[in-house]
Design a protein around this motif. Sequence first.
Motif, mmCIF file in Angstrom:
data_model
loop_
_atom_site.group_PDB
_atom_site.id
_atom_site.type_symbol
_atom_site.label_atom_id
_atom_site.label_comp_id
_atom_site.label_asym_id
_atom_site.label_seq_id
_atom_site.Cartn_x
_atom_site.Cartn_y
_atom_site.Cartn_z
ATOM 1 N N GLN A 1 0.855 -1.185 0.000
ATOM 2 C CA GLN A 1 0.000 0.000 0.000
ATOM 3 C C GLN A 1 0.894 1.239 0.000
ATOM 4 O OE1 GLN A 1 -3.355 -0.329 -0.181
ATOM 5 N NE2 GLN A 1 -3.189 -2.566 -0.071
ATOM 6 N N ARG A 2 0.393 2.311 -0.571
ATOM 7 C CA ARG A 2 1.167 3.551 -0.655
ATOM 8 C C ARG A 2 0.605 4.606 0.293
ATOM 9 N NH1 ARG A 2 6.119 2.973 -3.266
ATOM 10 N NH2 ARG A 2 5.842 1.333 -4.820
ATOM 11 N N ILE A 3 1.506 5.338 0.905
ATOM 12 C CA ILE A 3 1.133 6.482 1.733
ATOM 13 C C ILE A 3 1.236 7.716 0.848
ATOM 14 C CG2 ILE A 3 1.741 7.892 3.731
ATOM 15 C CD1 ILE A 3 0.784 5.186 4.604
ATOM 16 N N THR A 4 0.120 8.362 0.587
ATOM 17 C CA THR A 4 0.133 9.513 -0.310
ATOM 18 C C THR A 4 0.236 10.843 0.431
ATOM 19 O OG1 THR A 4 -2.292 9.571 -0.340
ATOM 20 C CG2 THR A 4 -1.192 8.282 -2.064
ATOM 21 N N ALA A 5 -0.087 10.840 1.713
ATOM 22 C CA ALA A 5 -0.056 12.088 2.485
ATOM 23 C C ALA A 5 1.374 12.611 2.587
ATOM 24 C CB ALA A 5 -0.626 11.856 3.877
ATOM 25 N N GLN A 6 1.519 13.915 2.512
ATOM 26 C CA GLN A 6 2.825 14.556 2.594
ATOM 27 C C GLN A 6 3.020 15.155 3.983
ATOM 28 O OE1 GLN A 6 5.137 14.491 0.000
ATOM 29 N NE2 GLN A 6 3.629 13.092 -0.891
ATOM 30 N N ALA A 7 4.208 14.924 4.527
ATOM 31 C CA ALA A 7 4.530 15.486 5.846
ATOM 32 C C ALA A 7 6.036 15.647 5.959
ATOM 33 C CB ALA A 7 4.034 14.569 6.963
ATOM 34 N N GLY A 8 6.448 16.519 6.869
ATOM 35 C CA GLY A 8 7.861 16.645 7.149
ATOM 36 C C GLY A 8 8.371 15.351 7.762
ATOM 37 N N THR A 9 9.612 15.019 7.486
ATOM 38 C CA THR A 9 10.177 13.758 7.969
ATOM 39 C C THR A 9 11.567 14.000 8.551
ATOM 40 O OG1 THR A 9 8.988 12.555 6.235
ATOM 41 C CG2 THR A 9 10.775 11.399 7.324
ATOM 42 N N PRO A 10 11.769 13.684 9.820
ATOM 43 C CA PRO A 10 13.095 13.857 10.412
ATOM 44 C C PRO A 10 14.104 12.911 9.770
ATOM 45 C CG PRO A 10 11.411 13.468 12.101
ATOM 46 C CD PRO A 10 10.793 13.158 10.782
ATOM 47 N N ALA A 11 15.351 13.297 9.767
ATOM 48 C CA ALA A 11 16.407 12.421 9.262
ATOM 49 C C ALA A 11 16.378 11.113 10.042
ATOM 50 C CB ALA A 11 17.766 13.099 9.420
ATOM 51 N N GLY A 12 16.453 9.990 9.327
ATOM 52 C CA GLY A 12 16.415 8.686 9.972
ATOM 53 C C GLY A 12 15.053 8.035 9.924
ATOM 54 N N MET A 13 14.022 8.807 9.585
ATOM 55 C CA MET A 13 12.668 8.250 9.436
ATOM 56 C C MET A 13 12.272 8.281 7.971
ATOM 57 S SD MET A 13 10.291 9.657 12.574
ATOM 58 C CE MET A 13 8.902 8.607 12.140
ATOM 59 N N MET A 14 11.575 7.238 7.528
ATOM 60 C CA MET A 14 11.052 7.214 6.175
ATOM 61 C C MET A 14 9.686 7.890 6.137
ATOM 62 S SD MET A 14 12.134 3.397 4.881
ATOM 63 C CE MET A 14 13.871 2.906 4.799
ATOM 64 N N ARG A 15 9.270 8.288 4.944
ATOM 65 C CA ARG A 15 8.004 9.010 4.805
ATOM 66 C C ARG A 15 6.817 8.217 5.332
ATOM 67 N NH1 ARG A 15 7.121 11.098 -1.089
ATOM 68 N NH2 ARG A 15 8.148 9.152 -1.669
ATOM 69 N N GLY A 16 6.822 6.916 5.053
ATOM 70 C CA GLY A 16 5.733 6.089 5.560
ATOM 71 C C GLY A 16 5.695 6.040 7.073
ATOM 72 N N SER A 17 6.867 5.941 7.686
ATOM 73 C CA SER A 17 6.938 5.885 9.152
ATOM 74 C C SER A 17 6.429 7.172 9.782
ATOM 75 C CB SER A 17 8.382 5.631 9.605
ATOM 76 O OG SER A 17 8.868 4.413 9.094
ATOM 77 N N SER A 18 6.825 8.307 9.210
ATOM 78 C CA SER A 18 6.401 9.579 9.793
ATOM 79 C C SER A 18 4.896 9.775 9.632
ATOM 80 C CB SER A 18 7.167 10.747 9.164
ATOM 81 O OG SER A 18 6.911 10.855 7.777
ATOM 82 N N ALA A 19 4.343 9.380 8.484
ATOM 83 C CA ALA A 19 2.892 9.523 8.281
ATOM 84 C C ALA A 19 2.114 8.615 9.230
ATOM 85 C CB ALA A 19 2.532 9.209 6.831
ATOM 86 N N ILE A 20 2.593 7.377 9.426
ATOM 87 C CA ILE A 20 1.938 6.470 10.372
ATOM 88 C C ILE A 20 1.983 7.050 11.776
ATOM 89 C CG2 ILE A 20 2.138 4.221 11.512
ATOM 90 C CD1 ILE A 20 3.054 3.094 8.790
ATOM 91 N N ALA A 21 3.129 7.603 12.154
ATOM 92 C CA ALA A 21 3.258 8.195 13.482
ATOM 93 C C ALA A 21 2.280 9.349 13.670
ATOM 94 C CB ALA A 21 4.694 8.681 13.699
ATOM 95 N N LEU A 22 2.190 10.225 12.692
ATOM 96 C CA LEU A 22 1.287 11.372 12.794
ATOM 97 C C LEU A 22 -0.177 10.944 12.842
ATOM 98 C CD1 LEU A 22 3.036 13.762 10.245
ATOM 99 C CD2 LEU A 22 2.938 14.064 12.728
ATOM 100 N N THR A 23 -0.469 9.768 12.309
ATOM 101 C CA THR A 23 -1.850 9.285 12.247
ATOM 102 C C THR A 23 -2.250 8.466 13.464
ATOM 103 O OG1 THR A 23 -1.748 9.228 9.831
ATOM 104 C CG2 THR A 23 -3.488 7.912 10.881
ATOM 105 N N LEU A 24 -1.359 7.592 13.924
ATOM 106 C CA LEU A 24 -1.732 6.617 14.956
ATOM 107 C C LEU A 24 -1.207 6.938 16.357
ATOM 108 C CD1 LEU A 24 -1.243 3.241 13.026
ATOM 109 C CD2 LEU A 24 -3.296 4.657 13.221
ATOM 110 N N PHE A 25 -0.208 7.777 16.466
ATOM 111 C CA PHE A 25 0.375 8.053 17.783
ATOM 112 C C PHE A 25 -0.340 9.219 18.449
ATOM 113 C CE2 PHE A 25 4.965 6.570 16.534
ATOM 114 C CZ PHE A 25 4.448 5.362 16.111
ATOM 115 N N ASP A 26 -0.545 9.092 19.764
ATOM 116 C CA ASP A 26 -1.058 10.213 20.551
ATOM 117 C C ASP A 26 -0.587 10.043 21.990
ATOM 118 O OD1 ASP A 26 -2.769 8.375 21.832
ATOM 119 O OD2 ASP A 26 -4.448 8.852 20.496
ATOM 120 N N HIS A 27 -1.113 10.862 22.881
ATOM 121 C CA HIS A 27 -0.634 10.859 24.264
ATOM 122 C C HIS A 27 -0.945 9.561 24.994
ATOM 123 C CE1 HIS A 27 -4.831 12.186 24.621
ATOM 124 N NE2 HIS A 27 -4.800 11.703 25.851
ATOM 125 N N ASP A 28 -1.844 8.741 24.429
ATOM 126 C CA ASP A 28 -2.196 7.465 25.048
ATOM 127 C C ASP A 28 -1.467 6.278 24.425
ATOM 128 O OD1 ASP A 28 -3.970 8.356 27.016
ATOM 129 O OD2 ASP A 28 -5.634 8.468 25.580
#
Length: 202
Positions: free
Chosen positions: A36-63
């Motif tokens: 599957q492809r991640i089409t959303a665009q987001a900033g990505t820190p060095a060491g993280m891939m675009r898919g990883s950063s998009a998943i983090a922004l979508t699924l991670f929260d304070h809980d």
Amino acid sequence: MTTVAELPTGFADKVLSAQSTFRSVMDAMARPGNVQRITAQAGTPAGMMRGSSAIALTLFDHDTPIWLDAAMSATPDIARWLKFHTSAPVLADSSIASFALIGDAGNLAALDRFAFGTNEYPDRSTTLILQVDSVTQGPAFELKGPGIDGTALLQAMIQPRDLFERLTINETLFPRGIDVVLVHDDAIVAIPRTTRLVASGV
């Protein structure tokens, strides 16, 4: 040290990007072995891939406590970016993490270092997000299980090389177990705990 203002941005359109990424992750989990492809665009820190950063922004929260492997932890901006954009607590204890971000999959820790969930709450397990060299080229892996019509063929450069051998622990643990998401750039492949390896080649 990078200031907060200098950290990579998050999603430009938070709602639509998160919805799109969530659908891609759910489609990947529903169709194990399929890319599957991640089409959303987001900033990505060095060491993280675009898919990883998009998943983090979508699924991670304070809980959702998260754990970073040595490769991810080696770049302080990753933890700072995650905390700033998701508020997810970054823990030193992998056994209570909801997600584990693995930048050096070849040195993946033993699976018993992560949470398997409980029989009452099997969802309280750790989902591993493994960054790999490719999910479209490399050795072939024939998979079976729920969501797969017959078998599915995955060609990927997977590390660690014995990943599927390690994941056989899921058979004895079910309904507990470890779910895995492979990431390369903007491409993702899910290997849920119900997926089994039929055969592998080179």
